[in-house]
Design an enzyme around this catalytic site. Structure first.
Site, PDB file in Angstrom:
ATOM      1  N   LYS A 116       0.816  -1.228   0.000  1.00 12.47           N
ATOM      2  CA  LYS A 116       0.000   0.000   0.000  1.00 12.47           C
ATOM      3  C   LYS A 116       0.846   1.274   0.000  1.00 12.47           C
ATOM      4  O   LYS A 116       0.383   2.319  -0.468  1.00 12.47           O
ATOM      5  CB  LYS A 116      -0.954  -0.013   1.200  1.00 12.47           C
ATOM      6  CG  LYS A 116      -1.826  -1.269   1.298  1.00 12.47           C
ATOM      7  CD  LYS A 116      -2.688  -1.505   0.059  1.00 12.47           C
ATOM      8  CE  LYS A 116      -3.276  -2.891   0.032  1.00 12.47           C
ATOM      9  NZ  LYS A 116      -3.931  -3.232  -1.230  1.00 12.47           N
ATOM     10  N   GLY A 164      -8.783  -3.488   2.946  1.00 10.80           N
ATOM     11  CA  GLY A 164     -10.080  -3.973   3.387  1.00 10.80           C
ATOM     12  C   GLY A 164     -10.347  -3.796   4.868  1.00 10.80           C
ATOM     13  O   GLY A 164     -11.230  -4.422   5.415  1.00 10.80           O
ATOM     14  N   GLY A 165      -9.567  -2.925   5.511  1.00 11.78           N
ATOM     15  CA  GLY A 165      -9.903  -2.563   6.885  1.00 11.78           C
ATOM     16  C   GLY A 165      -9.191  -3.332   7.979  1.00 11.78           C
ATOM     17  O   GLY A 165      -9.350  -3.033   9.151  1.00 11.78           O
ATOM     18  N   HIS A 208     -17.108   5.970   0.363  1.00 13.11           N
ATOM     19  CA  HIS A 208     -16.186   5.048  -0.289  1.00 13.11           C
ATOM     20  C   HIS A 208     -16.644   4.931  -1.748  1.00 13.11           C
ATOM     21  O   HIS A 208     -17.701   4.385  -2.030  1.00 13.11           O
ATOM     22  CB  HIS A 208     -16.242   3.700   0.428  1.00 13.11           C
ATOM     23  CG  HIS A 208     -15.423   2.627  -0.213  1.00 13.11           C
ATOM     24  ND1 HIS A 208     -14.593   1.796   0.497  1.00 13.11           N
ATOM     25  CD2 HIS A 208     -15.284   2.261  -1.496  1.00 13.11           C
ATOM     26  CE1 HIS A 208     -13.993   0.964  -0.336  1.00 13.11           C
ATOM     27  NE2 HIS A 208     -14.410   1.216  -1.551  1.00 13.11           N
ATOM     28  N   GLU A 288      -6.432   2.694  -2.149  1.00 13.70           N
ATOM     29  CA  GLU A 288      -5.789   1.435  -2.534  1.00 13.70           C
ATOM     30  C   GLU A 288      -6.382   0.869  -3.820  1.00 13.70           C
ATOM     31  O   GLU A 288      -7.416   1.342  -4.296  1.00 13.70           O
ATOM     32  CB  GLU A 288      -5.876   0.393  -1.411  1.00 13.70           C
ATOM     33  CG  GLU A 288      -7.278   0.073  -0.942  1.00 13.70           C
ATOM     34  CD  GLU A 288      -7.281  -0.777   0.332  1.00 13.70           C
ATOM     35  OE1 GLU A 288      -7.572  -1.977   0.205  1.00 13.70           O
ATOM     36  OE2 GLU A 288      -7.007  -0.255   1.430  1.00 13.70           O
ATOM     37  N   ASN A 290      -7.632  -2.737  -5.709  1.00 15.18           N
ATOM     38  CA  ASN A 290      -7.941  -4.163  -5.609  1.00 15.18           C
ATOM     39  C   ASN A 290      -7.671  -4.794  -6.965  1.00 15.18           C
ATOM     40  O   ASN A 290      -8.228  -4.365  -7.971  1.00 15.18           O
ATOM     41  CB  ASN A 290      -9.395  -4.368  -5.218  1.00 15.18           C
ATOM     42  CG  ASN A 290      -9.696  -3.767  -3.864  1.00 15.18           C
ATOM     43  OD1 ASN A 290      -8.902  -3.892  -2.932  1.00 15.18           O
ATOM     44  ND2 ASN A 290     -10.805  -3.082  -3.754  1.00 15.18           N
ATOM     45  N   ARG A 292      -8.475  -7.555  -8.465  1.00 13.41           N
ATOM     46  CA  ARG A 292      -9.348  -8.715  -8.729  1.00 13.41           C
ATOM     47  C   ARG A 292     -10.703  -8.240  -9.245  1.00 13.41           C
ATOM     48  O   ARG A 292     -11.001  -7.049  -9.197  1.00 13.41           O
ATOM     49  CB  ARG A 292      -9.587  -9.466  -7.411  1.00 13.41           C
ATOM     50  CG  ARG A 292     -10.201  -8.537  -6.368  1.00 13.41           C
ATOM     51  CD  ARG A 292     -10.697  -9.233  -5.126  1.00 13.41           C
ATOM     52  NE  ARG A 292     -11.516  -8.327  -4.327  1.00 13.41           N
ATOM     53  CZ  ARG A 292     -11.074  -7.514  -3.396  1.00 13.41           C
ATOM     54  NH1 ARG A 292      -9.786  -7.469  -3.104  1.00 13.41           N
ATOM     55  NH2 ARG A 292     -11.900  -6.716  -2.733  1.00 13.41           N
ATOM     56  N   ARG A 338     -26.431  -7.225  -0.904  1.00 18.61           N
ATOM     57  CA  ARG A 338     -25.846  -8.532  -0.588  1.00 18.61           C
ATOM     58  C   ARG A 338     -26.750  -9.231   0.415  1.00 18.61           C
ATOM     59  O   ARG A 338     -27.028  -8.681   1.493  1.00 18.61           O
ATOM     60  CB  ARG A 338     -24.454  -8.364   0.029  1.00 18.61           C
ATOM     61  CG  ARG A 338     -23.473  -7.699  -0.897  1.00 18.61           C
ATOM     62  CD  ARG A 338     -22.080  -7.766  -0.298  1.00 18.61           C
ATOM     63  NE  ARG A 338     -21.128  -7.007  -1.093  1.00 18.61           N
ATOM     64  CZ  ARG A 338     -19.809  -7.056  -0.921  1.00 18.61           C
ATOM     65  NH1 ARG A 338     -19.293  -7.827   0.029  1.00 18.61           N
ATOM     66  NH2 ARG A 338     -19.005  -6.351  -1.674  1.00 18.61           N
TER      67      ARG A 338
HETATM   68  C1  MV4 Z   1      -9.520   5.495   5.695  1.00 17.33           C
HETATM   69  C2  MV4 Z   1     -10.564   6.135   6.386  1.00 17.33           C
HETATM   70  C3  MV4 Z   1     -10.399   7.467   6.732  1.00 17.33           C
HETATM   71  N1  MV4 Z   1      -9.251   8.099   6.414  1.00 17.33           N
HETATM   72  N2  MV4 Z   1      -8.406   6.175   5.401  1.00 17.33           N
HETATM   73  C4  MV4 Z   1     -11.637   1.184   5.463  1.00 17.33           C
HETATM   74  C5  MV4 Z   1     -11.411   0.111   4.460  1.00 17.33           C
HETATM   75  C6  MV4 Z   1     -10.078   0.356   3.860  1.00 17.33           C
HETATM   76  N3  MV4 Z   1     -10.093   0.086   2.453  1.00 17.33           N
HETATM   77  C7  MV4 Z   1      -9.790   1.784   4.156  1.00 17.33           C
HETATM   78  N4  MV4 Z   1     -10.740   2.218   5.150  1.00 17.33           N
HETATM   79  C8  MV4 Z   1     -10.732   3.487   5.619  1.00 17.33           C
HETATM   80  N5  MV4 Z   1      -9.617   4.208   5.320  1.00 17.33           N
HETATM   81  C9  MV4 Z   1      -8.284   7.444   5.771  1.00 17.33           C
HETATM   82  N6  MV4 Z   1      -7.167   8.101   5.486  1.00 17.33           N
HETATM   83  C10 MV4 Z   1     -11.705   5.411   6.701  1.00 17.33           C
HETATM   84  C11 MV4 Z   1     -11.779   4.082   6.364  1.00 17.33           C
HETATM   85  C12 MV4 Z   1     -12.944   3.401   6.869  1.00 17.33           C
HETATM   86  C13 MV4 Z   1     -13.005   3.003   8.229  1.00 17.33           C
HETATM   87  C14 MV4 Z   1     -11.934   3.188   9.106  1.00 17.33           C
HETATM   88  C15 MV4 Z   1     -12.007   2.798  10.451  1.00 17.33           C
HETATM   89  C16 MV4 Z   1     -13.182   2.200  10.935  1.00 17.33           C
HETATM   90  C17 MV4 Z   1     -14.254   1.986  10.070  1.00 17.33           C
HETATM   91  C18 MV4 Z   1     -14.183   2.384   8.720  1.00 17.33           C
HETATM   92  C19 MV4 Z   1     -15.255   2.170   7.858  1.00 17.33           C
HETATM   93  C20 MV4 Z   1     -15.154   2.543   6.545  1.00 17.33           C
HETATM   94  C21 MV4 Z   1     -14.007   3.173   6.056  1.00 17.33           C
END
Ligand code: MV4
Length: 445
Positions: A116, A164-165, A208, A288, A290, A292, A338
């Site tokens: 990443k 993916g968190g 998102h 990021e 993905n 796939r 889903r």
């Molecule tokens: C973040 C963000 C806020 N700021 N990055 C979640 C999935 C992964 N692909 C990236 N994610 C996040 N990245 C920055 N710079 C918020 C999320 C996020 C999240 C983060 C913590 C707890 C729950 C979340 C739910 C959706 C998205």
């Protein structure tokens, strides 16, 4: 052209890939665990090989067994679907070493984007906006604190090998930084065998939004617009839609162009999803890629009319993409729900067991992607995705109305499903107005 493909996956996506192969005149080989012996996708494949017991590590994640099945059945390619081995660079490399085409990106692009921090650097090189954050991996606590104060709290610590968190920590002040840093590191070490982390400014209540892209071996790269995946619970997406209700055509094109610049910079081939966060001011930041096909790809297929899995197979077979960007339009609105075999009334606990009644919705604008049917038994061994309902209509209000009636028609007895949860969300006035973000589900339900 590929003539015989092994599908290294199960469930609805295995069935989805078999359908694309059938239409292309490509033979299919299914692999299955003992728990999936009687699955519909196994029956529909031209050939099927049992690869082991229900436990994933001894079946769908077992590289030697899958490669053996591919060798025995003499396939020329493997489609990994999503999850399982889909983003495993070593698996892709082994496929190629065995003379089997991996239906996915080149190993080099896959490895690059799987890191990443490297992906962030690549985005910056391609002039794609990234979230303010660390240049590379974080060294010690002192360095992290200095940077956190420079960017300003809240910040988020992420695993370099993550996505993916998993392995993420939000930090609000200097006092909690130390513990969060070591927690993120050890979580990353356990989950990915790689403890490196990096730091980003935490975007509060973002949407998102992700862009579907596809590239061939001759340097053609196109996008299929975006999906809004803000309706999620604990990093599991529940509802996705296209287009993003918040973007106008100009913002949409800017976002899509950014995604294209990034995958060109990576010398990417095949399907990818470029993920962005959209802040309150509708500014977008790359997070990021993905590498796939994704669960939610059907919403993009519905609004563009292009079969993404067929394109994956053609491109992997060395065919140039006849498609140009001007040939790709989007029409109307598609929404996907889903349907998981989980009980929303009991903290989304899994609800396995035999299906005694299965009545699926239908009608204009309704697509169901599922491997489920009456007599099928949902096993507790795998993820709980049971079906996807995808609706397509001219406008968003009509798409919401169609989805609501489709969910109401769907009867899967005696299984507890996420249908009531989806209905609750679709009825919420903020969802109807399109005013949601990634915290919507946790805040309101
Ligand atoms: C973040 C963000 C806020 N700021 N990055 C979640 C999935 C992964 N692909 C990236 N994610 C996040 N990245 C920055 N710079 C918020 C999320 C996020 C999240 C983060 C913590 C707890 C729950 C979340 C739910 C959706 C998205």
């Amino acid at each position: 052209m590929l003539s015989r493909i092994l599908i290294a996956n199960r469930g609805e996506i295995a069935l989805r890939i078999i359908r694309a192969c059938r239409e292309l005149g490509v033979e299919t080989v299914a692999v299955y665990s003992e728990a999936d012996r009687h699955a519909s996708y196994v029956r529909l494949a031209d050939e099927a090989v049992c690869i082991g017991p229900p436990d994933c590590n001894q079946s769908y994640l077992n590289v030697p067994r899958i490669i053996s099945a591919a060798e025995i059945t003499n396939v020329d390619a493997i489609h990994p679907g999503y999850g399982f081995l889909a983003e495993n660079t070593n698996f892709a490399e082994i496929c190629h070493d065995c003379g089997i085409t991996f239906i996915g990106p080149p190993v080099k692009a896959m490895r690059l984007l799987g890191d990443k921090v490297e992906a962030r650097k690549l985005a910056q090189k391609a002039k794609v906006p990234v979230v303010p954050g660390s240049e590379g991996v974080i060294g010690d606590e002192k360095e992290a604190m200095k940077l956190a104060n420079k960017i300003g709290y809240p910040i988020i610590i992420k695993a370099v090998a993550g996505g993916g968190g998993r392995g993420m920590r939000v930090v609000h002040n200097d006092i909690s930084l130390r513990a969060a840093l070591s927690a993120a590191r050890s979580e990353a070490e356990i989950a990915f065998g790689e403890s490196s982390v990096y730091l980003e400014k935490f975007i509060v209540e973002p949407r998102h939004v992700e862009v579907q892209v596809m590239a061939d071996n001759e340097g053609n790269a196109v996008h299929f617009y975006e999906r809004d995946c803000s309706i999620q619970r604990r990093h599991q997406k529940m509802i996705e839609e296209s287009p993003c209700p918040l973007l106008d055509e100009k913002d949409r094109d800017r976002l899509a162009d950014a995604a294209i610049r990034l995958i060109r910079e990576a010398d990417y081939v095949n399907a990818a999803t470029v993920e962005f966060l959209l802040d309150k001011d509708r500014k977008f930041y790359f997070i990021e890629v993905n590498t796939r096909i994704q669960v939610e790809h059907p919403v993009t297929e519905m609004v563009t009319g292009h079969d993404l899995v067929k394109w994956q197979i053609r491109i992997a077979g060395g065919e140039p993409m006849k498609l140009r960007q001007k040939d790709i339009k989007h029409h109307g609105v598609a929404i996907e729900c889903r349907i998981n075999a989980e009980d929303p009334a009991n903290n989304f606990a899994p609800s396995p067991g035999p299906i005694t009644e299965y009545i699926a919705p239908g009608g204009l604008g309704v697509r169901i992607d599922t491997h489920a049917h009456q007599g099928w038994t949902i096993t507790p061994h795998y993820d709980s995705l049971l079906a996807k309902i995808i609706v397509h209509q001219k406008t968003r209000p009509e798409a919401i109305a169609t989805m609501r009636r489709a969910l109401q028609e769907f009867s899967i007895q005696p299984i507890k499903t996420t249908i009531p949860a989806c209905l609750d969300i679709l009825s919420h006035n903020l969802f109807v107005k399109g005013k949601v973000d990634t915290g919507f589900v946790e805040r309101n339900f």
